[in-house]
Design a protein around this motif. Structure first.
Motif: not given
Ligand code: ZN
Ligand code: ZN
Ligand code: FE
Length: 761
Positions: A642-646, A655, A658, A687
């Protein structure tokens, strides 16, 4: 009806058998007049029946000599002069025009059969060549290309050679480096104290000693190689020890394609490159269970192999007297620590006498040293990794470009010049990091100025304030432009693919100075030649020790864990031992910890976390080894972390918290490293595609250009291309110039030209 035409041909038309070709064609078509070389190319003044002249011109266009490349042909009708025969006239020199110079080309089949034929007068002659093959760029001192302007000027042709040279129907007609045993250069062997070793056949001697495990310095076409028997484990290890090069792969030279196939899996495209007229080093997938020592390319699933590309190399593998002759040799560029490639007879001993036991020398001088080129084949695309022998100085077209000098990057440097309708890239100059490499760089620039009659009116360089190339360009006294590193990467890819509109540029790279003073390298940019808008990148992390962290991937790993994992101290000590506590202190105190978002460093960090490579002995080692363990997986996985995008100020920030967390969990759960590596790679691909889709929605752009050194990772390149293809993007990649920093100078030229023509300079 009789007519007279004056024909001007430009392109690669000198030193490639063009004049004899025209001469023979004139005979065939009953045409009188002359041909000569000029600084612009060749001039042909010709008279004959109109229908004959038409056939003549048609043949020139349809069937030119194999190494020639006609860029332009201009035909003007003139008043009849009533020539009585066709002649080849002396060259005429005219200023301010570019003559294309042919690269050094591998020995052609006909010359190979000459040296293999007992009854031929060139039997086993190591400097055999003809108009279709042999040295060019490396021996040219000045233009136009004539023997007295090359390093062959000290050898006077014997009668036989002279006859060939002057016989228009001979393959060696006006072959400037033409030579034979009687009149040409010769080979000799010395020990490492410079004592000549007397022997009947230096090649027999060399093979015997190589078989016994000795190390040779061998002078070839563009410089020296260090050489040993690749099947002799202790010789390879000894060479590693003496060269102080523990891990960086050694290139190999195999006797022939069959031998290469014993060691590597070779597809049709790869075979064509290996056996073609340029013969670069090709990176090939290793076969299982081969007889080569692991120390040739430790922790890699590829080997870099080339085939003999000069008669001298050919003879290293063929001796009459040895039944069990050598099959495959280590052939690594000979340089003394981080100095440029060795190429001069008088200097080589003092530099290499502690590494080589013997020197296989010759007395044909190398004027312009040039490394072996390196390529690989991905999805049947031939991708340039290092552009040098066999390719340089071939030109790239660009209509009406200003006289611009592009300084390139400090790593894997190439510089480039632009003039008239052409861009010309230098060969790979290595890393600029000391006085010797700077001098080498300056010498090469001066040589280019001379042979291409180039005077810079503008200059362009990287934004990095402490690059040696930047400092050089700043002293040139012409209007200077600074270009952001990753913008140059993408612009180079665009220029190579003739794209002139806004693209989504994805530059995945090791480093590069950003406009905010931070180290960039995971850039998604909306750009054209004029400018760029930063659209997405990895979140910044501190790089303990700055760019020095390149050699210490464990430091980057500590920084990632420290930033993204709470209560990380135990994890860090478990992975990297007690010494690591100091690194976290340095990070917290912000001592020499520039912020970096380089994806190359992110790969380093993961490589170190997995224990694949914690300290790197050559550029990119940690990332390369991380890619290579992935090929060991038993069952492929499509899983991702998983990864997150801000969103920060309209820029997407990736980001990786994770990702790091997921990797640490997998390590805890004893998941195989190769699986973790594959999942990590898949995550990057995922991503990248996702962000490109987001950017397409926002900017309505469907073209994606991929560039930067990290795209030399074949798995990453293939899979990102696959994902983007599924998302229906138009994808552009580097092919003829390297995606690494060797391609920067081309991008700099394209950006500079657009700024000049938009009156921004
Ligand atoms: Zn030939
Ligand atoms: Zn001769
Ligand atoms: Fe770069």
């Amino acid at each position: 009806m009789k007519k007279r035409y004056f024909i001007l041909i430009s392109g690669i038309v000198q030193g490639v058998g063009f004049r004899p070709f025209i001469y023979n064609l004139a005979q065939k078509n009953n045409i009188f007049g002359y041909i000569n070389n000029s600084s612009e190319g060749v001039n042909i003044d010709c008279e004959g029946e109109k229908s004959n002249l038409d056939n003549f011109i048609n043949d020139i266009i349809i069937n030119p000599p194999p190494l020639s490349k006609i860029e332009n042909i201009e035909v003007n009708e003139k008043e009849l002069l009533n020539y009585e025969r066709f002649t080849i006239n002396k060259s005429e020199v005219k200023a301010n025009k570019i003559t294309n110079i042919s690269p050094d080309m591998a020995t052609c089949d006909e010359c190979l059969s000459d040296i293999r034929d007992k009854n031929n007068r060139r039997y086993r002659y190591p400097f055999t060549n003809c108009t279709n093959c042999g040295p060019r760029f490396s021996i040219i001192k000045e233009i136009p290309y004539d023997r007295d302007k090359t390093t062959m000027n000290k050898f006077k042709m014997c009668e036989n050679c002279n006859d060939e040279y002057n016989n228009p129907s001979n393959r060696r007609f006006h072959a400037q480096p033409n030579a034979c045993e009687t009149c040409g250069p010769s080979v000799y062997i010395t020990d490492n104290k410079k004592n000549n070793i007397s022997c009947d056949d230096p090649f027999y001697y060399a093979q015997t000693k190589l078989k016994e495990g000795y190390i040779f310095a061998i002078k070839g076409l563009g410089g020296f190689h260090l050489c040993c028997d690749a099947e002799n484990e202790s010789a390879v290890k000894l060479l590693r020890k003496r060269k102080n090069r523990p891990y960086k792969p050694f290139a190999l030279m195999a006797k022939n394609i069959e031998t290469a196939k014993e060691f590597c899996i070779i597809n049709e495209n790869e075979k064509n490159i290996l056996c073609g007229i340029r013969k670069p080093i090709v990176l090939l997938e290793k076969q299982n269970n081969i007889s080569l020592s692991e120390s040739i390319a430790p922790n890699q699933n590829t080997l870099g192999i080339m085939l003999p590309y000069t008669p001298l190399h050919e003879l290293l593998f063929t001796s009459n007297e040895i039944k069990n002759s050598i099959k495959i040799l280590v052939m690594t560029s000979a340089n003394y620590y981080s100095l440029p490639l060795e190429y001069e007879n008088d200097i080589v001993f003092s530099h290499l006498n502690k590494i080589a036991d013997y020197f296989l020398m010759h007395n044909r001088d190398i004027y312009m040293p040039i490394d072996d080129s390196v390529v690989k084949s991905v999805n049947n695309n031939t991708l340039m990794i290092r552009r040098a022998r066999g390719y340089v100085p071939e030109t790239f077209s660009y209509k009406n470009i200003h006289n611009i000098f592009a300084a390139g990057s400090d790593m894997k440097n190439t510089f480039a010049i632009a003039k008239e309708n052409l861009m010309i890239l230098s060969a790979h100059n290595g890393d600029l990091k000391n006085l010797e490499t700077l001098n080498h760089y300056i010498n090469n620039i001066e040589h280019f100025k001379k042979i291409f009659d180039f005077v810079p009116k503008y200059a362009v360089c990287d934004m990095h304030p402490s690059y040696i190339s930047t400092n050089y360009a700043e002293k040139l006294n012409v209007p200077l432009m600074h270009v952001q590193h990753h913008h140059a990467h993408i612009a180079g890819c665009m220029a190579e693919n003739s794209i002139d509109e806004k693209v989504i540029g994805v530059s995945f790279d090791g480093t590069g100075y950003g406009t905010d003073g931070n180290l960039w390298g995971s850039e998604f940019m909306i750009c054209d030649y004029l400018g760029f808008e930063r659209a997405a990148h990895l979140e910044y992390v501190p790089l303990p020790g700055g760019e020095g962290a390149i050699h210490k991937p464990y430091r980057t790993a500590i920084s990632y864990i420290h930033k993204y994992i709470s209560d990380s101290q135990n994890t860090i000590i478990n992975l990297f031992g007690e010494k690591s506590a100091n690194i976290t202190k340095i990070i917290d105190a912000k001592i020499n910890c520039p912020e970096s978002c380089s994806i190359g460093r992110f790969f380093d960090a993961v490589s170190a976390i997995l224990g694949v490579c914690t300290e790197s002995t050559y550029e990119g080692q940690a990332s390369i080894e991380l890619e290579n363990i992935l090929y060991k997986v038993n069952s492929k996985t499509n899983d991702c972390y998983n990864y997150s995008l801000n969103n920060e100020n309209n820029i997407i920030i990736i980001n990786p918290k994770e990702i790091i967390f997921g990797i640490l969990c997998d390590i805890n759960n004893k998941i195989d490293k190769s699986i973790i590596s594959m999942k990590f790679h898949n995550t990057i691909c995922n991503f990248t595609n996702y962000i490109c889709i987001k950017l397409r929605e926002k900017y309505n752009i469907n073209k994606v250009a991929l560039s930067g050194g990290v795209f030399q990772n074949s798995y990453l390149l293939k899979n990102i291309m696959n994902e983007l293809k599924k998302s229906k993007f138009d994808i552009y990649i580097n092919k003829n110039v390297p995606s690494n920093d060797g391609g920067i100078s081309l991008g700099q030229l394209a950006i500079a030209e657009r700024r000049i023509s938009s009156n921004l300079v």
